[in-house]
Scaffold this motif. Structure first.
Motif, PDB file in Angstrom:
ATOM      1  N   THR A 239      -8.449  17.335   0.458  1.00  0.00           N
ATOM      2  CA  THR A 239      -9.092  18.029  -0.652  1.00  0.00           C
ATOM      3  C   THR A 239      -8.288  17.778  -1.922  1.00  0.00           C
ATOM      4  O   THR A 239      -7.112  17.441  -1.878  1.00  0.00           O
ATOM      5  N   GLY A 240      -8.928  17.939  -3.078  1.00  0.00           N
ATOM      6  CA  GLY A 240      -8.230  17.739  -4.349  1.00  0.00           C
ATOM      7  C   GLY A 240      -7.715  16.318  -4.501  1.00  0.00           C
ATOM      8  O   GLY A 240      -6.567  16.106  -4.901  1.00  0.00           O
ATOM      9  N   SER A 241      -8.568  15.352  -4.223  1.00  0.00           N
ATOM     10  CA  SER A 241      -8.135  13.948  -4.129  1.00  0.00           C
ATOM     11  C   SER A 241      -8.431  13.126  -5.375  1.00  0.00           C
ATOM     12  O   SER A 241      -8.346  11.903  -5.332  1.00  0.00           O
TER      13      SER A 241
ATOM     14  N   SER B 153      -6.783  12.961  -8.273  1.00  0.00           N
ATOM     15  CA  SER B 153      -5.656  12.490  -9.073  1.00  0.00           C
ATOM     16  C   SER B 153      -4.357  12.878  -8.391  1.00  0.00           C
ATOM     17  O   SER B 153      -4.348  13.549  -7.352  1.00  0.00           O
ATOM     18  N   GLY B 154      -3.237  12.472  -8.992  1.00  0.00           N
ATOM     19  CA  GLY B 154      -1.924  12.903  -8.547  1.00  0.00           C
ATOM     20  C   GLY B 154      -1.599  12.492  -7.130  1.00  0.00           C
ATOM     21  O   GLY B 154      -1.967  11.415  -6.657  1.00  0.00           O
ATOM     22  N   ILE B 155      -0.904  13.380  -6.427  1.00  0.00           N
ATOM     23  CA  ILE B 155      -0.459  13.089  -5.070  1.00  0.00           C
ATOM     24  C   ILE B 155      -1.651  12.892  -4.139  1.00  0.00           C
ATOM     25  O   ILE B 155      -1.632  12.020  -3.263  1.00  0.00           O
ATOM     26  N   GLY B 156      -2.701  13.689  -4.319  1.00  0.00           N
ATOM     27  CA  GLY B 156      -3.874  13.558  -3.458  1.00  0.00           C
ATOM     28  C   GLY B 156      -4.499  12.177  -3.534  1.00  0.00           C
ATOM     29  O   GLY B 156      -4.804  11.558  -2.511  1.00  0.00           O
ATOM     30  N   LYS B 157      -4.678  11.671  -4.745  1.00  0.00           N
ATOM     31  CA  LYS B 157      -5.262  10.340  -4.894  1.00  0.00           C
ATOM     32  C   LYS B 157      -4.322   9.261  -4.367  1.00  0.00           C
ATOM     33  O   LYS B 157      -4.767   8.302  -3.718  1.00  0.00           O
ATOM     34  N   ALA B 158      -3.020   9.396  -4.646  1.00  0.00           N
ATOM     35  CA  ALA B 158      -2.049   8.418  -4.147  1.00  0.00           C
ATOM     36  C   ALA B 158      -2.075   8.365  -2.625  1.00  0.00           C
ATOM     37  O   ALA B 158      -1.976   7.286  -2.019  1.00  0.00           O
ATOM     38  N   LEU B 159      -2.228   9.516  -1.991  1.00  0.00           N
ATOM     39  CA  LEU B 159      -2.293   9.563  -0.536  1.00  0.00           C
ATOM     40  C   LEU B 159      -3.550   8.858  -0.033  1.00  0.00           C
ATOM     41  O   LEU B 159      -3.488   8.057   0.913  1.00  0.00           O
ATOM     42  N   VAL B 160      -4.691   9.136  -0.646  1.00  0.00           N
ATOM     43  CA  VAL B 160      -5.938   8.482  -0.244  1.00  0.00           C
ATOM     44  C   VAL B 160      -5.816   6.971  -0.367  1.00  0.00           C
ATOM     45  O   VAL B 160      -6.225   6.221   0.536  1.00  0.00           O
ATOM     46  N   GLU B 161      -5.255   6.500  -1.457  1.00  0.00           N
ATOM     47  CA  GLU B 161      -5.108   5.057  -1.666  1.00  0.00           C
ATOM     48  C   GLU B 161      -4.253   4.425  -0.574  1.00  0.00           C
ATOM     49  O   GLU B 161      -4.603   3.344  -0.044  1.00  0.00           O
ATOM     50  N   GLN B 162      -3.142   5.066  -0.220  1.00  0.00           N
ATOM     51  CA  GLN B 162      -2.264   4.496   0.806  1.00  0.00           C
ATOM     52  C   GLN B 162      -2.917   4.518   2.184  1.00  0.00           C
ATOM     53  O   GLN B 162      -2.753   3.579   2.979  1.00  0.00           O
ATOM     54  N   LEU B 163      -3.643   5.575   2.474  1.00  0.00           N
ATOM     55  CA  LEU B 163      -4.320   5.655   3.759  1.00  0.00           C
ATOM     56  C   LEU B 163      -5.373   4.565   3.902  1.00  0.00           C
ATOM     57  O   LEU B 163      -5.480   3.907   4.952  1.00  0.00           O
ATOM     58  N   LEU B 164      -6.166   4.368   2.860  1.00  0.00           N
ATOM     59  CA  LEU B 164      -7.198   3.335   2.909  1.00  0.00           C
ATOM     60  C   LEU B 164      -6.585   1.951   3.031  1.00  0.00           C
ATOM     61  O   LEU B 164      -7.072   1.110   3.788  1.00  0.00           O
ATOM     62  N   GLU B 165      -5.494   1.731   2.310  1.00  0.00           N
ATOM     63  CA  GLU B 165      -4.846   0.418   2.337  1.00  0.00           C
ATOM     64  C   GLU B 165      -4.325   0.072   3.728  1.00  0.00           C
ATOM     65  O   GLU B 165      -4.353  -1.079   4.142  1.00  0.00           O
ATOM     66  N   ARG B 166      -3.891   1.074   4.469  1.00  0.00           N
ATOM     67  CA  ARG B 166      -3.365   0.784   5.812  1.00  0.00           C
ATOM     68  C   ARG B 166      -4.451   0.801   6.889  1.00  0.00           C
ATOM     69  O   ARG B 166      -4.179   0.596   8.057  1.00  0.00           O
TER      70      ARG B 166
END
Length: 275
Positions: free
Chosen positions: A8-10, A12-25
């Motif tokens: 949730t809250g994805s 910007s910030g840490i939430g978006k960075a986390l989503v980007e890394q998860l998708l990349e892997r």
């Protein structure tokens, strides 16, 4: 092995960075945010991995509907990351009733309801992991952030309790506590009109420090997201994940001071038992 996450809250910030890394892997992500178009570019790059839904966490019926839809359509969600939140920035006397309600409904009640909505599905699937984003401000407090700290100290108490309730179902929790982070946190502060009475008080000092940039936002959201990704695989799950060198120093000092104060009160505490 690839896993499925709900964040949730994805936007910007840490939430978006986390989503980007998860998708990349190669993981699957159910991302919720108030404006799903903020992740259109990621959706175009990862159409088979990214599931998007509009969600305002102050809308409890919507939380239940969206989370049921995510678990139903994705089949299983291994890790839930409750990341939605913002900071109300003002002395307690300055903030309005409406601002207090919005702060607590977003950071506290919204987080509680996200977790509550996920628990039946996590139980039924045999377990899972929940990362609740709190703050270093869940263990210490700055002037001018009283309502923000209220929400963070309260969500930490909720998680401490519910983690014990659901441990028999193999559902584990970690409270993530970032220090000041180089995101849009400062720009997203909600501030009431300042009162002149607080100009030359600790509240006014903090207000000036934030405005001048002296209140440094040194945390790297990309590195913090990576630490969250790693901690989700740790077994057993740590109760807390503190992020940031300054956060470590400040929380260490606050806990040391509180422990010393507790020890000074030992005799009084013991003297109040019934004879």
């Amino acid at each position: 092995m690839n896993t499925t996450w709900l964040v949730t809250g994805s936007s910007s910030g840490i939430g978006k960075a986390l989503v980007e890394q998860l998708l990349e892997r190669g993981d699957r992500v159910a991302a919720t945010l108030r404006k799903p178009e903020a992740l259109d570019e990621l959706k175009a790059r990862y159409p088979g991995q990214l599931w998007l839904a509009q969600l305002d966490v102050t809308d409890t019926p919507a939380i239940r509907r969206v989370i049921e839809q995510a678990f139903t359509e994705l089949g299983r969600i291994d890790v839930v990351v409750s990341c939605a939140g913002y900071a109300l920035f003002g002395a307690a006397e300055e903030v309005s009733d409406e601002q207090i309600d919005q702060q607590l409904h977003t950071n506290l009640v919204g987080s509680i309801q996200v977790i509550r909505a996920c628990l039946p599905f996590l139980r039924e699937q045999g377990g899972g992991r929940v990362l609740q984003v709190s703050s270093e401000g869940g263990q210490l407090a700055y002037p001018n952030f009283s309502l923000y700290h209220t929400s963070k100290w309260a969500i930490e108490g909720f998680v401490e309790s519910v983690a014990q309730e659901v441990a028999p179902f193999d559902i584990e929790f970690t409270l993530v506590e970032p220090g000041p982070t180089h995101t849009n946190f400062g720009a997203a502060l909600v501030s009431p009109p300042p009162m002149a009475a607080y100009e030359h008080t600790p509240a006014g000092d903090v207000r000036r420090a934030v405005a001048s940039g002296e209140f440094a936002m040194t945390g790297d959201p990309v590195k913090m997201a990576k630490a969250m990704l790693d901690v989700a695989a740790a077994s057993p799950a740590p109760k807390r994940l503190l992020l940031g060198s300054g956060a470590y120093e400040r929380v260490h000092a606050a806990l040391t001071e509180r422990l010393a104060a507790l020890e000074r009160q030992q005799a009084v505490a013991l003297s109040t038992e019934m004879d």
